[in-house]
Design an enzyme around this catalytic site. Structure first.
Site, PDB file in Angstrom:
ATOM      1  N   LYS A  67     -79.599   3.074  55.704  1.00 25.44           N
ATOM      2  CA  LYS A  67     -79.328   2.745  56.818  1.00 25.44           C
ATOM      3  C   LYS A  67     -78.238   1.633  57.048  1.00 25.44           C
ATOM      4  O   LYS A  67     -77.221   1.886  57.845  1.00 25.44           O
ATOM      5  CB  LYS A  67     -80.626   2.353  57.897  1.00 25.44           C
ATOM      6  CG  LYS A  67     -81.654   3.410  58.065  1.00 25.44           C
ATOM      7  CD  LYS A  67     -82.981   3.161  58.265  1.00 25.44           C
ATOM      8  CE  LYS A  67     -83.914   4.284  58.477  1.00 25.44           C
ATOM      9  NZ  LYS A  67     -85.160   3.758  58.547  1.00 25.44           N
ATOM     10  N   GLN A 111     -89.217  -1.175  59.856  1.00 29.73           N
ATOM     11  CA  GLN A 111     -89.593  -0.163  59.105  1.00 29.73           C
ATOM     12  C   GLN A 111     -91.007   0.121  58.855  1.00 29.73           C
ATOM     13  O   GLN A 111     -91.665  -0.716  58.450  1.00 29.73           O
ATOM     14  CB  GLN A 111     -88.692  -0.503  57.546  1.00 29.73           C
ATOM     15  CG  GLN A 111     -89.051   0.565  56.487  1.00 29.73           C
ATOM     16  CD  GLN A 111     -88.079   1.918  57.019  1.00 29.73           C
ATOM     17  OE1 GLN A 111     -86.978   1.970  57.521  1.00 29.73           O
ATOM     18  NE2 GLN A 111     -88.548   3.267  56.862  1.00 29.73           N
ATOM     19  N   ASP A 134     -85.884   3.387  67.519  1.00 30.16           N
ATOM     20  CA  ASP A 134     -86.581   4.230  66.871  1.00 30.16           C
ATOM     21  C   ASP A 134     -87.383   5.150  67.945  1.00 30.16           C
ATOM     22  O   ASP A 134     -88.156   6.191  67.609  1.00 30.16           O
ATOM     23  CB  ASP A 134     -87.703   3.611  65.986  1.00 30.16           C
ATOM     24  CG  ASP A 134     -87.471   3.975  64.544  1.00 30.16           C
ATOM     25  OD1 ASP A 134     -86.838   4.768  64.323  1.00 30.16           O
ATOM     26  OD2 ASP A 134     -88.483   3.528  63.872  1.00 30.16           O
TER      27      ASP A 134
END
Ligand code: NDP
Length: 301
Positions: A67, A111, A134
């Site tokens: 990422k 994460q 997200d």
């Protein structure tokens, strides 16, 4: 796996059986360079993605590294907060709260999964909706359901970007999404059914009876389960578009929910696994980071 490289007239690769390969790596590279041009054209303001990684899970470390690599290619700034597995709930919450309050941070990604023992929901609640790259918080899901501007989960958004790029028609077409999670299946169902996309969508799950018949009705089939080879040629109507989200780690490497070799002979379009939806998830995380900066008034509309 069959060789997906023979070239198709439109410039897209085809599988040996003739299906057009929906190439996530290629589309990701296009998206990343489009983002980089947009940022340059705006005078290169700092657009910042922050990730929070707790523990030393190897795949999570790899995902986060990737990422940051792609963020740099897109001309973004990124920060990585790394905490040991035993940092504790309070410390993780402090880090996320500090990022939430920092005007120089536009997107926050924690994460997943956190190591055992953490309350992930409590951590998610600390992320403001406008920084929720997200798309996982209740506020972001609520905005999606209500059709309000906001941030949509990266994997479902990536599926939509692939359909758009490959010109797969959706209006009035039947789509089946196999899997109903908050992360993938449910938001994807909403996106496909949205006004302007206009698919007629069925959501299938572990209690669905006659999955083969349900899928065979569809013009678009998405596997978002995590069960290797669940979607076979029998599930696919000739010419249908088949998108593989599921990831299973086997001795032979990463495999998807779709039995690629069999299905490519029947499908009209198909994603490879790996190289399909995974790279698109990262591209859409970066798209979301730019959208987040816009929502916060830190980037021109
Ligand atoms: P979940 O485990 O949360 O959800 C899986 C879904 O699959 C559930 O809705 C479950 O049904 C359904 N399911 C399980 N078994 C069957 C079956 N035999 N037939 C039909 N449906 C079934 O997983 P996620 O949604 O988080 O992830 C799904 C997959 O996608 C995983 O493999 C994950 O690793 C992968 N993934 C891939 C990404 C990418 O970028 N490509 C990104 C994110 C995830 P029920 O609700 O009834 O239990």
């Amino acid at each position: 796996m069959s060789d997906p490289i023979s070239s198709a007239p439109e410039g897209f690769a085809r599988t040996a059986g003739g299906a057009i390969v929906m190439d996530g790596n290629r589309r990701r590279d296009e998206m990343v360079s489009e983002l980089a041009s947009n940022i340059r054209a705006a005078g290169s303001p700092a657009v910042c993605l922050a990730t929070v990684l707790v523990g030393d899970d190897a795949p999570s470390q790899r995902y986060v590294r990737n990422k940051h690599l792609q963020a740099a290619k897109a001309g973004m700034v990124s920060r990585n907060e790394v905490l040991p597995a035993d940092a504790g709930q309070a410390r993780v919450e402090d880090v996320v709260s500090a990022l939430a309050a920092d005007p120089e941070v536009h997107g926050i990604l924690v994460q997943s999964p956190l190591p055992p023992g953490y309350d992930e929901e409590a951590v998610l609640r600390l992320i403001p909706a406008d920084k929720d790259v997200d798309g996982l918080t209740s506020e972001s899901m609520g905005r999606l359901v209500r059709g309000l501007p906001g941030l949509v989960g990266c994997t479902p958004l990536g599926v939509m970007r692939l359909l758009e790029r490959y010109g797969v028609p959706t209006s009035g077409r039947r789509a089946v999404v196999v899997g109903r999670s908050m992360l993938v299946g449910l938001p994807l169902t909403l996106l496909l059914a949205r006004k302007g996309v206009d698919a007629t969508v069925t959501i299938a799950h572990s209690r669905t009876v006659d999955l083969v018949d349900v899928c065979r009705e569809a013009d678009i089939v998405v596997g978002a389960v995590g069960q290797a080879g669940l979607i076979t040629a029998a599930h696919v109507k000739p010419g249908a578009t088949v998108i593989d989200v599921g990831i299973s780690r086997t001795e032979a490497g990463i495999v998807g929910d779709v039995d690629f070799d069999a299905v490519q002979a029947v499908a009209g379009h198909i994603t490879p696994m790996p190289g399909g939806t995974g790279p698109m998830t990262i591209a859409c995380l970066l798209e979301n980071t730019l959208t987040a900066a816009r929502l916060q008034g830190a980037f021109p509309l």
